[in-house]
Every structure is written in structure tokens, then in C-alpha cells.
Design an enzyme around this catalytic site. Structure first.
Site, PDB file in Angstrom:
ATOM      1  N   GLY A  86      45.757  -1.162  61.003  1.00  0.00           N
ATOM      2  CA  GLY A  86      44.465  -1.538  60.414  1.00  0.00           C
ATOM      3  C   GLY A  86      43.502  -2.108  61.442  1.00  0.00           C
TER       4      GLY A  86
ATOM      5  N   GLY B   3      40.474  -3.398  60.850  1.00  0.00           N
ATOM      6  CA  GLY B   3      39.433  -4.186  60.175  1.00  0.00           C
ATOM      7  C   GLY B   3      39.185  -5.470  60.967  1.00  0.00           C
ATOM      8  N   PHE B   4      38.618  -6.470  60.301  1.00  0.00           N
ATOM      9  CA  PHE B   4      38.299  -7.729  60.985  1.00  0.00           C
ATOM     10  C   PHE B   4      39.552  -8.355  61.604  1.00  0.00           C
ATOM     11  CE2 PHE B   4      34.666  -7.470  58.083  1.00  0.00           C
ATOM     12  CZ  PHE B   4      33.648  -7.733  58.967  1.00  0.00           C
TER      13      PHE B   4
ATOM     14  N   VAL C 236      49.545   5.034  57.917  1.00  0.00           N
ATOM     15  CA  VAL C 236      50.952   4.596  57.922  1.00  0.00           C
ATOM     16  C   VAL C 236      51.468   4.614  56.494  1.00  0.00           C
ATOM     17  CG1 VAL C 236      52.521   2.715  58.529  1.00  0.00           C
ATOM     18  CG2 VAL C 236      50.482   3.152  59.921  1.00  0.00           C
TER      19      VAL C 236
ATOM     20  N   GLU D 120      24.428  -8.555  45.562  1.00  0.00           N
ATOM     21  CA  GLU D 120      23.640  -8.017  46.676  1.00  0.00           C
ATOM     22  C   GLU D 120      23.189  -6.589  46.377  1.00  0.00           C
ATOM     23  OE1 GLU D 120      25.170 -10.877  50.251  1.00  0.00           O
ATOM     24  OE2 GLU D 120      25.947  -8.859  50.273  1.00  0.00           O
TER      25      GLU D 120
ATOM     26  N   ASP E 226      43.073  -9.967  54.463  1.00  0.00           N
ATOM     27  CA  ASP E 226      43.080  -9.795  52.999  1.00  0.00           C
ATOM     28  C   ASP E 226      44.464  -9.503  52.431  1.00  0.00           C
ATOM     29  OD1 ASP E 226      40.383 -10.128  52.904  1.00  0.00           O
ATOM     30  OD2 ASP E 226      39.901  -8.109  52.180  1.00  0.00           O
TER      31      ASP E 226
ATOM     32  N   ALA F 111      35.820 -12.265  55.329  1.00  0.00           N
ATOM     33  CA  ALA F 111      36.013 -11.916  56.741  1.00  0.00           C
ATOM     34  C   ALA F 111      36.574 -13.069  57.591  1.00  0.00           C
ATOM     35  CB  ALA F 111      34.682 -11.443  57.323  1.00  0.00           C
ATOM     36  N   GLN F 112      36.135 -14.306  57.344  1.00  0.00           N
ATOM     37  CA  GLN F 112      36.509 -15.390  58.246  1.00  0.00           C
ATOM     38  C   GLN F 112      38.023 -15.655  58.348  1.00  0.00           C
ATOM     39  OE1 GLN F 112      35.348 -17.204  60.719  1.00  0.00           O
ATOM     40  NE2 GLN F 112      33.497 -15.983  60.652  1.00  0.00           N
TER      41      GLN F 112
HETATM   42  C1  FAD Z   1      31.466  -4.219  49.713  1.00  0.00           C
HETATM   43  C2  FAD Z   1      32.101  -5.419  50.389  1.00  0.00           C
HETATM   44  C3  FAD Z   1      31.293  -6.478  50.772  1.00  0.00           C
HETATM   45  C4  FAD Z   1      31.845  -7.592  51.406  1.00  0.00           C
HETATM   46  N1  FAD Z   1      31.012  -8.614  51.781  1.00  0.00           N
HETATM   47  C5  FAD Z   1      31.527  -9.662  52.462  1.00  0.00           C
HETATM   48  C6  FAD Z   1      30.679 -10.681  52.946  1.00  0.00           C
HETATM   49  O1  FAD Z   1      29.467 -10.655  52.760  1.00  0.00           O
HETATM   50  N2  FAD Z   1      31.244 -11.714  53.643  1.00  0.00           N
HETATM   51  C7  FAD Z   1      32.589 -11.751  53.881  1.00  0.00           C
HETATM   52  O2  FAD Z   1      33.054 -12.687  54.551  1.00  0.00           O
HETATM   53  N3  FAD Z   1      33.422 -10.814  53.419  1.00  0.00           N
HETATM   54  C8  FAD Z   1      32.929  -9.766  52.718  1.00  0.00           C
HETATM   55  N4  FAD Z   1      33.762  -8.783  52.247  1.00  0.00           N
HETATM   56  C9  FAD Z   1      35.211  -8.942  52.449  1.00  0.00           C
HETATM   57  C10 FAD Z   1      35.607  -8.587  53.866  1.00  0.00           C
HETATM   58  O3  FAD Z   1      35.046  -7.348  54.237  1.00  0.00           O
HETATM   59  C11 FAD Z   1      37.126  -8.553  53.951  1.00  0.00           C
HETATM   60  O4  FAD Z   1      37.613  -9.820  53.612  1.00  0.00           O
HETATM   61  C12 FAD Z   1      37.587  -8.192  55.353  1.00  0.00           C
HETATM   62  O5  FAD Z   1      37.175  -6.880  55.681  1.00  0.00           O
HETATM   63  C13 FAD Z   1      39.102  -8.300  55.466  1.00  0.00           C
HETATM   64  O6  FAD Z   1      39.495  -7.885  56.741  1.00  0.00           O
HETATM   65  P1  FAD Z   1      40.891  -7.169  56.952  1.00  0.00           P
HETATM   66  O7  FAD Z   1      40.995  -6.917  58.420  1.00  0.00           O
HETATM   67  O8  FAD Z   1      41.966  -7.947  56.286  1.00  0.00           O
HETATM   68  O9  FAD Z   1      40.792  -5.786  56.173  1.00  0.00           O
HETATM   69  P2  FAD Z   1      39.731  -4.602  56.336  1.00  0.00           P
HETATM   70  O10 FAD Z   1      38.509  -5.041  57.051  1.00  0.00           O
HETATM   71  O11 FAD Z   1      39.569  -4.031  54.964  1.00  0.00           O
HETATM   72  O12 FAD Z   1      40.479  -3.536  57.260  1.00  0.00           O
HETATM   73  C14 FAD Z   1      41.623  -2.839  56.851  1.00  0.00           C
HETATM   74  C15 FAD Z   1      41.775  -1.607  57.728  1.00  0.00           C
HETATM   75  O13 FAD Z   1      43.043  -1.043  57.490  1.00  0.00           O
HETATM   76  C16 FAD Z   1      42.949   0.360  57.461  1.00  0.00           C
HETATM   77  N5  FAD Z   1      44.075   0.851  56.657  1.00  0.00           N
HETATM   78  C17 FAD Z   1      44.384   0.522  55.388  1.00  0.00           C
HETATM   79  N6  FAD Z   1      45.537   1.098  55.011  1.00  0.00           N
HETATM   80  C18 FAD Z   1      45.976   1.805  56.081  1.00  0.00           C
HETATM   81  C19 FAD Z   1      47.143   2.614  56.322  1.00  0.00           C
HETATM   82  N7  FAD Z   1      48.080   2.778  55.396  1.00  0.00           N
HETATM   83  N8  FAD Z   1      47.262   3.205  57.523  1.00  0.00           N
HETATM   84  C20 FAD Z   1      46.306   3.043  58.488  1.00  0.00           C
HETATM   85  N9  FAD Z   1      45.208   2.283  58.319  1.00  0.00           N
HETATM   86  C21 FAD Z   1      45.046   1.658  57.129  1.00  0.00           C
HETATM   87  C22 FAD Z   1      41.576   0.615  56.838  1.00  0.00           C
HETATM   88  O14 FAD Z   1      41.080   1.895  57.177  1.00  0.00           O
HETATM   89  C23 FAD Z   1      40.760  -0.520  57.443  1.00  0.00           C
HETATM   90  O15 FAD Z   1      40.120  -0.126  58.635  1.00  0.00           O
HETATM   91  C24 FAD Z   1      33.241  -7.652  51.622  1.00  0.00           C
HETATM   92  C25 FAD Z   1      34.049  -6.585  51.226  1.00  0.00           C
HETATM   93  C26 FAD Z   1      33.487  -5.475  50.620  1.00  0.00           C
HETATM   94  C27 FAD Z   1      34.360  -4.324  50.209  1.00  0.00           C
END
Ligand code: FAD
Length: 423
Positions: free
Chosen positions: A15, A17-18, A83, A174, A305, A322-323
Site C-alpha cells: 500500500g 497511501g499516506f 496482494v 465538502e 486506516d 491522514a495524520q
Molecule cells: C474522499 C475522502 C476524503 C478524505 N478527506 C480527508 C481529509 O480531509 N483529511 C484527512 O485527514 N483524511 C481524509 N480522508 C482519510 C484519509 O485519506 C485516510 O485516512 C488515509 O488515506 C489513510 O492512509 P492509509 O495509508 O492508511 O491508506 P490509503 O491512503 O487508503 O492507502 C492504501 C493504499 O493501499 C493500496 N492497496 C489496497 N489494497 C491493496 C492490495 N490488496 N494490494 C496492493 N495495494 C493495495 C491502495 O491502492 C492504496 O494506495 C479522506 C478519505 C476519503 C476517501
């Protein structure tokens, strides 16, 4: 997978993401091998997805290539792969492009949309968790405007111009504000064949106020802002069903619409293979300790998350924003080095920097620990923080230019149906 053998331990991060990106950055050029896997080849800045959906920004300004993020990390590799299974007994994962062994595995797969078991809502509504989904919403809104312009009956036209958003959290609020701006500034200019007052935006929230995770002060202000923009806010309303035409709820409220945007909740996106006891079933999140180790495993971690870390201040886990993901990613980078060197890791403590939401131009609400405010200054802070949080200088410049242009011209320039959405 064509990952070379290395004399250093291999850390596999699932993943980008953040959480995953911040972990990968903190492990750059260390004495270990890092393999970052994601099913997309880009990082998505999810907080601005709603601006893609509402034609305010192009998608490539909120996405960033993962290979570019790690291009200077000599010890890191990226593979585009989904995965699907973890074989913890042999330290191996299986993916869409083959198997890979690991010394340490980090799961940072985030969440997916939660339809709370409703198959018809899942089939007929529009989720907004990814760039392609945000583009689907953009296309559908613009297609509906076009269809409304040639509708044969008033009833048909109204269904195209009714927009229903379910979920009054920051995402729903939003998006409702941004769609209201389309109604107020774009429809009267571009669609002279439509009466903009026919366009109705309904925001449905199950709790008794919008922005339930924020303060009552923020909720009240946000609701006032939404009403000024012409959004109908319905609280204490749960959607029971949507067949693609009619929304039914737990109250008398029934809405005919061609567009239901589902922002009502998320659930974890775990990977099969780990023991059932390692999961918190109601949230689909992995139970982790203060070092992000998944319960029952020493070398498998979860971040962001998908991780539920129960602490005194957050007994049900940290908020899925995100934080926590960023902070956990950074700390795990340091802790992995400590694990490898047989040193004691540092426990995670979340530093809450506050929360905010924007509701159209000049309007936002901000909750800080000792200070809550709303209006123009809050909006300015919101813009500055989001701009600075984007990955990549180019994206920041493009977003800044777009926002300035849109602000001066009351415009949303990305009103393009590039890939028509088929229901
Ligand atoms: C529409 C929306 C608006 C938001 N607004 C805010 C905001 O204003 N402020 C804030 O703080 N938070 C906000 N959030 C929440 C924030 O985006 C999440 O808390 C944050 O992205 C979590 O980070 P993460 O790295 O845990 O997961 P994510 O950023 O979701 O990253 C997960 C990654 O894992 C990858 N992935 C998933 N499953 C697999 C797999 N099986 N194999 C390979 N790759 C995989 C995905 O492609 C993705 O790139 C928002 C969320 C959404 C959906």
C-alpha cells in the site's frame, strides 16, 4: 517479481497511501531492502478527490507516481501488484504478479467503501474512494446536466437534476458544497437551457448533526454554510434502499434521483491469510500493539486506516484520517531499524493536529484543541494546509494555479466528460 537477492533484511510494504509512503521514505537508503507494492502506480491524495468529482481539479494534480517518490532510494523497489494472500508460516505473500518472500511485512492497505450489506445501494450508488471513482462522478454529473437539457418531462428532468449525497462527514459536506457551487456559478452560465433553481442537492446524515466527528460549533457553522449555498440538509435520516431511481429512507423522505453519491462510511481492506483473532471484526481492522505489530505476529505490522491501536485516549482505535497514518509510518521506519538492531522500539502516541472541512469558497470550519473557528480565515488555513500536504512541487503549483483561477473567475474548468460513465 524480479527483485534481486540482498544481504540485508527485506521489508515488504503493501500500500502506497499516506502510511506506506511515509514508511518507505523513512527507510530510504538504510541497510535493508524495501519493496513497495500497490495495485495503483500512484499515490492518491484522497482529501481532494471531491474536487476531481466536482470538476474543480484534474485528477493528475492529486495523484503522484509511486516510482517517482522512491526514485532516489537506492535500496527500494516498486511493483504494480495486488496482494491477495499472506502465508505467515513461510514468510511469503502471493500477488497478482507472483509470490514474494519477506523478513518484515507491513500492511497499509487502507479502507474500502462500506455499504453496510446493501447490495442494491452498492450496485446503484457512486462511491468516491479512488481517482477512477471520482472521475465517474464527474462524468455522471455532467452527463446528467446534458440529459436534463433534453428531458421530455418535468419529472425526468428533475431526477437528473436531483443530487443526493449520503453521509454528512467531511467528505459529504465538502462534496455538497462543491456541487452547490456548480449549481450557483456554472449552471446559469453554461446551461442556459436549464433553470438552475431546478437543481437540488440533498445531504443525508444518520446522526443528529453534520460533521459528527467534529465539535458542535463546527457542525452548526457547516450546516449554516450549506444552507446558504442552497443544500438541503437532512439529519437523523438513514437510507434504506436505492434502486437507481428512488431513494427510500427510515423517514417519510423519498427522493427521485439518477445520482446517489455514497459517502456514508468505510471498512478496512484487509488481506486474507492471517489468524481471525488478529482482526477487529466490526471495523475490519487489524489489532495492533503500540509498535504497530499485529496481534499474534512479531514480523507483520499494520499501519494507518487498516490498523486499530487501542490506547487510553483512543480505546476504539485512532480516527481513520491522514495524520495517524503519516505519524505511524514515520515511527515504524525508526522502530524497524531498532528491531533489526535488537534495540527497544518506541511506542506510538498520536499527536492530534485538529480537524477541518471546507464548504465552498470562503467557507470552512477548523477545530483545534483549544480553539474552534469558521469562515474566511478557516478557509484560508484549509487551503494552505492542503496545498502544502500534496505530494510533489508540480502538483502544488498546478493546484494553486487552478484554485486561483477558479476563485477569480468563479469557474471549475475541468468540466469534461472524457470517459463517459455507463450506469
Ligand atoms: C474522499 C475522502 C476524503 C478524505 N478527506 C480527508 C481529509 O480531509 N483529511 C484527512 O485527514 N483524511 C481524509 N480522508 C482519510 C484519509 O485519506 C485516510 O485516512 C488515509 O488515506 C489513510 O492512509 P492509509 O495509508 O492508511 O491508506 P490509503 O491512503 O487508503 O492507502 C492504501 C493504499 O493501499 C493500496 N492497496 C489496497 N489494497 C491493496 C492490495 N490488496 N494490494 C496492493 N495495494 C493495495 C491502495 O491502492 C492504496 O494506495 C479522506 C478519505 C476519503 C476517501
Amino acid at each position: 517479481m524480479n527483485i534481486p537477492k540482498s544481504k540485508f533484511p527485506r521489508i515488504v510494504i503493501i500500500g502506497g497511501g499516506f502510511a506506506g509512503v511515509n514508511l518507505a521514505k523513512s527507510l530510504a537508503n538504510k541497510d535493508l531492502q524495501v519493496v513497495l507494492l500497490d495495485k495503483h502506480n500512484y499515490h492518491t491524495f484522497q482529501p481532494l478527490l471531491y474536487q476531481v468529482s466536482s470538476s474543480g481539479l484534474e485528477p493528475d494534480s492529486i495523484a503522484y507516481p509511486l516510482r517517482k517518490i522512491i526514485k532516489k532510494h537506492k535500496n527500494s523497489f516498486f511493483r504494480l501488484a495486488e496482494v491477495d494472500y499472506i502465508h505467515a508460516d513461510k514468510n511469503e505473500i502471493t500477488t497478482s504478479i507472483g509470490a514474494l518472500s519477506y523478513d518484515y511485512l507491513v500492511i497499509a492497505t487502507g479502507t474500502k467503501t462500506n455499504y453496510f450489506g446493501s447490495k442494491s445501494i452498492e450496485a446503484n450508488s457512486m462511491p468516491m474512494k479512488s481517482v477512477p471513482q471520482a472521475l465517474n462522478i464527474r462524468s455522471l454529473i455532467l452527463q446528467n446536466f446534458e440529459k436534463a437539457a433534453i428531458a421530455n418531462s418535468e419529472k425526468e428532468r428533475q431526477a437528473y437534476l436531483n443530487f443526493v449525497i449520503v453521509g454528512g462527514g467531511p467528505t459529504g459536506v465538502e462534496l455538497a458544497g462543491a456541487i452547490a457551487e456548480l449549481k450557483n456559478h456554472i449552471l446559469p452560465r453554461d446551461y442556459k437551457d436549464l433553470n438552475s433553481s431546478d437543481m437540488q442537492i440533498h445531504l443525508l446524515e444518520g446522526a443528529n448533526r453534520v460533521l459528527p466527528p467534529m465539535s458542535e460549533h463546527a457542525s452548526k457553522k457547516a450546516e449554516g454554510f450549506l444552507q446558504t449555498l442552497g443544500v438541503h440538509v437532512h439529519t437523523n435520516v438513514f437510507v434504506k434502499d436505492y434502486d437507481g431511481k428512488l431513494v427510500t429512507t427510515n423517514s417519510d423522505l423519498k427522493l427521485h434521483t439518477e445520482t446517489l453519491i455514497w459517502a456514508a462510511g468505510v471498512t478496512g481492506s484487509p488481506i486474507h491469510g492471517l489468524k481471525a483473532e488478529s482482526m477487529l471484526e466490526r471495523a475490519n481492522r487489524y489489532k495492533v500493539n503500540r509498535f504497530n505489530q499485529i496481534e499474534g505476529y512479531h514480523t507483520i505490522f499494520a499501519l494507518g486506516d487498516i490498523a486499530s491501536m487501542s490506547t487510553e485516549n483512543y480505546p476504539n482505535g485512532h480516527p481513520q484520517v491522514a495524520q495517524p497514518a503519516i505519524q505511524q509510518g514515520k515511527l515504524l521506519g525508526k522502530n524497524l531499524m531498532r528491531f533489526i538492531k535488537n534495540q527497544s522500539p518506541k511506542p506510538f502516541t498520536y499527536k492530534d493536529k485538529g480537524s477541518m472541512a471546507t464548504i465552498g469558497r470562503n467557507k470552512a470550519v477548523v477545530d483545534l484543541k483549544h480553539f474552534k473557528f469558521g469562515g474566511f480565515f478557516a478557509w484560508f488555513i484549509w487551503m494552505f494546509i492542503h496545498l502544502m500536504s500534496l505530494v510533489g512541487f508540480r502538483n502544488r503549483v498546478i493546484v494553486f494555479f487552478n484554485w486561483s483561477y477558479n476563485y477569480i473567475n468563479f469557474d471549475k474548468a475541468a468540466r469534461l466528460i472524457i470517459r463517459p460513465f455507463k450506469k
